[in-house]
Design a protein around this motif. Structure first.
Motif, PDB file in Angstrom:
ATOM      1  N   PHE A   1       0.856  -1.184   0.000  1.00  0.00           N
ATOM      2  CA  PHE A   1       0.000   0.000   0.000  1.00  0.00           C
ATOM      3  C   PHE A   1       0.891   1.232   0.000  1.00  0.00           C
ATOM      4  O   PHE A   1       1.762   1.366   0.849  1.00  0.00           O
ATOM      5  CB  PHE A   1      -0.898   0.028   1.242  1.00  0.00           C
ATOM      6  N   ASP A   2       0.664   2.112  -0.969  1.00  0.00           N
ATOM      7  CA  ASP A   2       1.392   3.383  -1.031  1.00  0.00           C
ATOM      8  C   ASP A   2       0.380   4.511  -0.945  1.00  0.00           C
ATOM      9  O   ASP A   2      -0.598   4.517  -1.689  1.00  0.00           O
ATOM     10  CB  ASP A   2       2.170   3.500  -2.355  1.00  0.00           C
ATOM     11  N   ARG A   3       0.625   5.462  -0.055  1.00  0.00           N
ATOM     12  CA  ARG A   3      -0.315   6.567   0.060  1.00  0.00           C
ATOM     13  C   ARG A   3      -0.169   7.510  -1.127  1.00  0.00           C
ATOM     14  O   ARG A   3       0.879   7.589  -1.758  1.00  0.00           O
ATOM     15  CB  ARG A   3      -0.147   7.298   1.375  1.00  0.00           C
ATOM     16  N   THR A   4      -1.258   8.207  -1.385  1.00  0.00           N
ATOM     17  CA  THR A   4      -1.257   9.191  -2.459  1.00  0.00           C
ATOM     18  C   THR A   4      -1.291  10.579  -1.833  1.00  0.00           C
ATOM     19  O   THR A   4      -1.326  10.717  -0.619  1.00  0.00           O
ATOM     20  CB  THR A   4      -2.480   9.000  -3.384  1.00  0.00           C
ATOM     21  N   SER A   5      -1.324  11.589  -2.667  1.00  0.00           N
ATOM     22  CA  SER A   5      -1.375  12.955  -2.135  1.00  0.00           C
ATOM     23  C   SER A   5      -2.748  13.275  -1.555  1.00  0.00           C
ATOM     24  O   SER A   5      -2.900  14.235  -0.812  1.00  0.00           O
ATOM     25  CB  SER A   5      -1.013  13.959  -3.235  1.00  0.00           C
TER      26      SER A   5
ATOM     27  N   PRO B   1      -5.668  12.369   1.012  1.00  0.00           N
ATOM     28  CA  PRO B   1      -5.886  11.562   2.211  1.00  0.00           C
ATOM     29  C   PRO B   1      -6.987  10.525   1.982  1.00  0.00           C
ATOM     30  O   PRO B   1      -8.019  10.815   1.396  1.00  0.00           O
ATOM     31  CB  PRO B   1      -6.322  12.582   3.270  1.00  0.00           C
ATOM     32  N   GLY B   2      -6.733   9.303   2.460  1.00  0.00           N
ATOM     33  CA  GLY B   2      -7.709   8.228   2.362  1.00  0.00           C
ATOM     34  C   GLY B   2      -7.586   7.398   1.104  1.00  0.00           C
ATOM     35  O   GLY B   2      -8.207   6.346   0.998  1.00  0.00           O
ATOM     36  N   LEU B   3      -6.806   7.874   0.138  1.00  0.00           N
ATOM     37  CA  LEU B   3      -6.626   7.124  -1.112  1.00  0.00           C
ATOM     38  C   LEU B   3      -5.231   6.509  -1.145  1.00  0.00           C
ATOM     39  O   LEU B   3      -4.263   7.117  -0.689  1.00  0.00           O
ATOM     40  CB  LEU B   3      -6.823   8.022  -2.330  1.00  0.00           C
ATOM     41  N   VAL B   4      -5.160   5.278  -1.687  1.00  0.00           N
ATOM     42  CA  VAL B   4      -3.895   4.558  -1.750  1.00  0.00           C
ATOM     43  C   VAL B   4      -3.725   3.918  -3.122  1.00  0.00           C
ATOM     44  O   VAL B   4      -4.697   3.698  -3.844  1.00  0.00           O
ATOM     45  CB  VAL B   4      -3.813   3.462  -0.668  1.00  0.00           C
ATOM     46  N   ASN B   5      -2.480   3.633  -3.464  1.00  0.00           N
ATOM     47  CA  ASN B   5      -2.154   2.791  -4.604  1.00  0.00           C
ATOM     48  C   ASN B   5      -1.788   1.434  -4.026  1.00  0.00           C
ATOM     49  O   ASN B   5      -1.031   1.356  -3.048  1.00  0.00           O
ATOM     50  CB  ASN B   5      -0.984   3.365  -5.408  1.00  0.00           C
ATOM     51  N   VAL B   6      -2.340   0.364  -4.607  1.00  0.00           N
ATOM     52  CA  VAL B   6      -2.168  -0.962  -4.030  1.00  0.00           C
ATOM     53  C   VAL B   6      -1.652  -1.921  -5.096  1.00  0.00           C
ATOM     54  O   VAL B   6      -2.161  -1.961  -6.213  1.00  0.00           O
ATOM     55  CB  VAL B   6      -3.515  -1.504  -3.483  1.00  0.00           C
ATOM     56  N   ASN B   7      -0.621  -2.697  -4.733  1.00  0.00           N
ATOM     57  CA  ASN B   7      -0.144  -3.814  -5.551  1.00  0.00           C
ATOM     58  C   ASN B   7      -0.412  -5.085  -4.755  1.00  0.00           C
ATOM     59  O   ASN B   7       0.005  -5.198  -3.610  1.00  0.00           O
ATOM     60  CB  ASN B   7       1.359  -3.688  -5.840  1.00  0.00           C
ATOM     61  N   LEU B   8      -1.100  -6.033  -5.373  1.00  0.00           N
ATOM     62  CA  LEU B   8      -1.503  -7.266  -4.696  1.00  0.00           C
ATOM     63  C   LEU B   8      -1.049  -8.476  -5.483  1.00  0.00           C
ATOM     64  O   LEU B   8      -1.035  -8.444  -6.714  1.00  0.00           O
ATOM     65  CB  LEU B   8      -3.024  -7.337  -4.559  1.00  0.00           C
ATOM     66  N   VAL B   9      -0.767  -9.541  -4.767  1.00  0.00           N
ATOM     67  CA  VAL B   9      -0.630 -10.863  -5.364  1.00  0.00           C
ATOM     68  C   VAL B   9      -1.649 -11.720  -4.635  1.00  0.00           C
ATOM     69  O   VAL B   9      -1.548 -11.917  -3.415  1.00  0.00           O
ATOM     70  CB  VAL B   9       0.798 -11.437  -5.240  1.00  0.00           C
ATOM     71  N   LEU B  10      -2.631 -12.204  -5.383  1.00  0.00           N
ATOM     72  CA  LEU B  10      -3.727 -13.010  -4.821  1.00  0.00           C
ATOM     73  C   LEU B  10      -3.640 -14.432  -5.348  1.00  0.00           C
ATOM     74  O   LEU B  10      -3.263 -14.644  -6.501  1.00  0.00           O
ATOM     75  CB  LEU B  10      -5.077 -12.404  -5.191  1.00  0.00           C
ATOM     76  N   ASN B  11      -4.014 -15.390  -4.511  1.00  0.00           N
ATOM     77  CA  ASN B  11      -4.046 -16.804  -4.907  1.00  0.00           C
ATOM     78  C   ASN B  11      -5.347 -17.418  -4.452  1.00  0.00           C
ATOM     79  O   ASN B  11      -5.823 -17.147  -3.347  1.00  0.00           O
ATOM     80  CB  ASN B  11      -2.884 -17.580  -4.298  1.00  0.00           C
ATOM     81  N   ARG B  12      -5.911 -18.242  -5.283  1.00  0.00           N
ATOM     82  CA  ARG B  12      -7.112 -18.989  -4.916  1.00  0.00           C
ATOM     83  C   ARG B  12      -6.661 -20.165  -4.049  1.00  0.00           C
ATOM     84  O   ARG B  12      -5.768 -20.907  -4.416  1.00  0.00           O
ATOM     85  CB  ARG B  12      -7.855 -19.482  -6.147  1.00  0.00           C
ATOM     86  N   THR B  13      -7.306 -20.313  -2.895  1.00  0.00           N
ATOM     87  CA  THR B  13      -6.967 -21.396  -1.991  1.00  0.00           C
ATOM     88  C   THR B  13      -7.988 -22.507  -2.120  1.00  0.00           C
ATOM     89  O   THR B  13      -9.108 -22.285  -2.563  1.00  0.00           O
ATOM     90  CB  THR B  13      -6.946 -20.896  -0.528  1.00  0.00           C
ATOM     91  N   ALA B  14      -7.595 -23.678  -1.707  1.00  0.00           N
ATOM     92  CA  ALA B  14      -8.534 -24.805  -1.726  1.00  0.00           C
ATOM     93  C   ALA B  14      -9.511 -24.612  -0.590  1.00  0.00           C
ATOM     94  O   ALA B  14      -9.152 -24.192   0.500  1.00  0.00           O
ATOM     95  CB  ALA B  14      -7.778 -26.114  -1.574  1.00  0.00           C
ATOM     96  N   GLY B  15     -10.739 -24.932  -0.798  1.00  0.00           N
ATOM     97  CA  GLY B  15     -11.673 -24.775   0.309  1.00  0.00           C
ATOM     98  C   GLY B  15     -13.016 -24.891  -0.187  1.00  0.00           C
ATOM     99  O   GLY B  15     -14.041 -24.667   0.142  1.00  0.00           O
TER     100      GLY B  15
END
Length: 165
Positions: free
Chosen positions: A145-149, A151-165
């Protein structure tokens, strides 16, 4: 003790009165410093604590309606769908109000995806991620999560994986 009495009664009546008044003042000052002052400090601290807790309760009551609305908008524990992770991320991001912030999706292995959100509302992004994890068995492998100029807004980089379940 006898020497003290002899000394006291050896003083002039005016001196004895001054010593008596001085002794009473010393005793009253000691009583105040060692008994009353700590008691008053404790009472004031408790009053401040109660006042703070009342303010916290008033704030909680003021946002209770908003929290109920937000909770009602969240899906209950759903069974995972068979849709691809790319489609699931896109659909749930739109449902969470993050469609304009979703700027990139790249597959990452067999069950993973890299996602980029720009100028996303932090609270909405967190609720969206919680929904993905709880309702759709999607695990967050990494998140930046990186904040932006703004307030309350962010830039987000995610790595998501589907789990068994």
């Amino acid at each position: 003790m006898q020497n003290l009495k002899a000394w006291y009664y050896g003083l002039k009546p005016r001196e004895r009165l001054i010593i008596l008044i001085g002794s009473v003042l010393v005793l009253l000052t000691a009583f105040y410093l060692f008994a009353l002052a700590p008691f008053y400090a404790a009472v004031n601290a408790r009053a401040a604590s109660v006042s703070q807790k009342k303010a916290d309760l008033a704030w909680m009551r003021s946002v209770a309606g908003e929290m109920q609305v937000l909770g009602a908008n969240q899906p209950m524990m759903a069974t995972p769908t068979n849709e691809s992770l790319v489609v699931l991320v896109d659909r749930t991001a739109r449902e969470a109000g993050l469609s304009s912030a979703l700027t990139g999706q790249t597959p990452n292995g067999e069950t993973g995806i890299r996602v980029r959100l720009e100028s996303a509302a932090f609270d909405m992004a967190m609720m969206w991620l919680g929904n993905l994890e709880l309702s759709h068995n999607v695990a967050i492998e990494s998140a930046t999560f990186d904040r932006t100029s703004t307030p309350g807004l962010v830039n987000v980089n995610l790595v998501l994986n589907r789990t068994a379940g």
